[in-house]
Structures are given as C-alpha cells and as structure tokens.
Design a protein around this motif. Structure first.
Motif, PDB file in Angstrom:
ATOM      1  N   HIS A  95       4.566  12.643  -7.858  1.00  0.00           N
ATOM      2  CA  HIS A  95       5.646  12.252  -6.959  1.00  0.00           C
ATOM      3  C   HIS A  95       5.276  10.971  -6.203  1.00  0.00           C
ATOM      4  N   ILE A  96       4.054  10.887  -5.729  1.00  0.00           N
ATOM      5  CA  ILE A  96       3.594   9.711  -4.992  1.00  0.00           C
ATOM      6  C   ILE A  96       3.559   8.481  -5.899  1.00  0.00           C
ATOM      7  N   VAL A  97       3.016   8.641  -7.090  1.00  0.00           N
ATOM      8  CA  VAL A  97       2.955   7.533  -8.048  1.00  0.00           C
ATOM      9  C   VAL A  97       4.362   6.998  -8.330  1.00  0.00           C
ATOM     10  N   GLU A  98       5.281   7.898  -8.626  1.00  0.00           N
ATOM     11  CA  GLU A  98       6.641   7.484  -8.964  1.00  0.00           C
ATOM     12  C   GLU A  98       7.308   6.761  -7.796  1.00  0.00           C
ATOM     13  N   ALA A  99       7.087   7.237  -6.575  1.00  0.00           N
ATOM     14  CA  ALA A  99       7.702   6.610  -5.406  1.00  0.00           C
ATOM     15  C   ALA A  99       7.164   5.197  -5.180  1.00  0.00           C
ATOM     16  N   TYR A 100       5.858   5.046  -5.274  1.00  0.00           N
ATOM     17  CA  TYR A 100       5.269   3.721  -5.064  1.00  0.00           C
ATOM     18  C   TYR A 100       5.643   2.757  -6.187  1.00  0.00           C
ATOM     19  N   TYR A 101       5.603   3.220  -7.408  1.00  0.00           N
ATOM     20  CA  TYR A 101       5.932   2.334  -8.524  1.00  0.00           C
ATOM     21  C   TYR A 101       7.403   1.916  -8.470  1.00  0.00           C
ATOM     22  N   ALA A 102       8.258   2.810  -8.027  1.00  0.00           N
ATOM     23  CA  ALA A 102       9.680   2.464  -7.892  1.00  0.00           C
ATOM     24  C   ALA A 102       9.859   1.370  -6.844  1.00  0.00           C
ATOM     25  N   ALA A 185       5.063   3.078 -17.041  1.00  0.00           N
ATOM     26  CA  ALA A 185       3.953   2.906 -16.097  1.00  0.00           C
ATOM     27  C   ALA A 185       3.657   4.145 -15.261  1.00  0.00           C
ATOM     28  N   PRO A 186       4.644   4.750 -14.589  1.00  0.00           N
ATOM     29  CA  PRO A 186       4.317   5.933 -13.785  1.00  0.00           C
ATOM     30  C   PRO A 186       3.814   7.106 -14.621  1.00  0.00           C
ATOM     31  N   ARG A 187       4.343   7.247 -15.819  1.00  0.00           N
ATOM     32  CA  ARG A 187       3.871   8.330 -16.692  1.00  0.00           C
ATOM     33  C   ARG A 187       2.417   8.102 -17.087  1.00  0.00           C
ATOM     34  N   ALA A 188       2.103   6.862 -17.438  1.00  0.00           N
ATOM     35  CA  ALA A 188       0.735   6.546 -17.846  1.00  0.00           C
ATOM     36  C   ALA A 188      -0.232   6.734 -16.688  1.00  0.00           C
ATOM     37  N   ALA A 189       0.150   6.290 -15.495  1.00  0.00           N
ATOM     38  CA  ALA A 189      -0.724   6.425 -14.324  1.00  0.00           C
ATOM     39  C   ALA A 189      -0.946   7.887 -13.980  1.00  0.00           C
TER      40      ALA A 189
END
Length: 204
Positions: A95-102, A185-189
C-alpha cells in the motif's frame, strides 16, 4: 449575498491563477533543463500578463520559492493523508509503495526539478518532513513484522531497503530498468521487498 458570492469567486479565481502560475514555473524549469527562467517566459507559459505575474510576485526568486513551497506542501499533505490499512505487513508495504509511486508519477519531472534545488531553507524543511514521515510509516511496518517474527533480515536492513526503494530516486532507477513502465514499477518494488524482507509463510 451577491457581494459575498463575488468575493468568493474572486478569491477562487486568484487561487486558480496562482496554481497555474506555480505549475508553469516548474514546467518552465523542466523545459529549460533546470536552468534560469524569466518572468516573461513563465507568464507566457501560464497564459497571464506579465503585469499580472508581478502583481502576485515581486521577483523571480520570490516566485520560485513560492512555487517550490506550494508543490512540496501538496506532496507532503498527500503523503501525510496516507492511511495504512490494518493488514499483514506485506500488504501494508504494498500500500505504501503504491501510494508513493503514484505521487511520483503524478508529479513527474516537476518533482525532479524540486529535489534538485539548493539554498532554499523552506523547501529543504518540507522535503525533510516528507522523508521523516516516510521513514515513520515504513518503520511501523518493519517493527510489526519484527514482532511477528516475519523479518528475514535485521530491522535496520529492512528499513534501509524499504526506504531506498520507496524514494523518488529508487522509483526512477526502477523505471529505467523497466523501460519506463509505471504500471509495473510498484509491482516489481513490492515483489522485491517482500522476497527480500519477509520469511515465506508455511504453505505459501
């Protein structure tokens, strides 16, 4: 009532004009490769008269500072409003990764320009506050995983890796390896962090 409506309309129009000017300022910096930009160039990009621009800001430096602070404050507000779900650490981290990458994708080259600025104390403090908040969020996830016995590495290593991969620089580096695929990107991270930080659950 008409007078009050008129005042609200003028205030809203003024705020919209300032936002358009701020966007134009950063876009002008992006277009110039971070080099010097002029008030005339910004006025043309914002589609406002040069006189109007000077009515809002007395100098180019004042405008740059205001534009930087405005956009960084928006980013800070967006990040601090992030609500981490009550879920397993892996899902919280996702959730955090997706929010920051967005947010990085939304800001685009403007954020790169912001982070490249120097000698702007107000901007520096905003950026430091954003980074502190990200560290706090990630630390809460790492601590929970540690208490649950889920960490496969030390808490310090886990936090460092998560902090690096959720940074703007980490996002840009990952995009380079993915040929600019922002959806991947978010999936890979998340996959990399989950694999590196957590023990696999039995039967997974």
């Amino acid at each position: 009532m008409p007078r009050r409506y008129s005042m609200q309309t003028r205030r809203r129009a003024s705020e919209e004009a300032r936002t358009r000017i701020f966007d134009a300022t950063l876009d002008a910096l992006v277009a110039s490769g971070g080099q010097q930009v002029t008030m005339q160039g910004i006025a043309e990009r914002a589609d406002v008269a040069l006189r109007t621009l000077y009515n809002h800001f007395s100098s180019r430096d004042e405008l740059l500072t205001a534009a930087f602070t405005h956009h960084t404050a928006q980013t800070r507000a967006a990040i601090e409003a992030l609500d981490v779900p009550d879920a397993a650490p892996e899902h919280q981290l996702q959730h955090i990764v997706e929010a920051y990458y967005a947010r990085y994708e939304q800001m685009g080259p403007r954020l790169t320009v912001l982070l490249a600025q120097r000698d702007a104390p107000e901007l520096d403090e905003q950026i430091r506050a954003i980074r502190r908040w990200r560290r706090t969020l990630l630390n809460s996830v790492v601590e929970r995983a540690h208490l649950d016995g889920r960490l496969a590495v030390s808490a310090t290593a886990a936090l460092g890796l998560a902090y690096t991969l959720t940074s703007h620089a980490g996002w840009r580096t990952l995009l380079d390896t993915l040929d600019g695929d922002t959806a991947a990107a978010p999936r890979a991270a998340t996959e990399a962090l989950t694999s590196a930080l957590f023990h696999q659950r039995p039967g997974a």
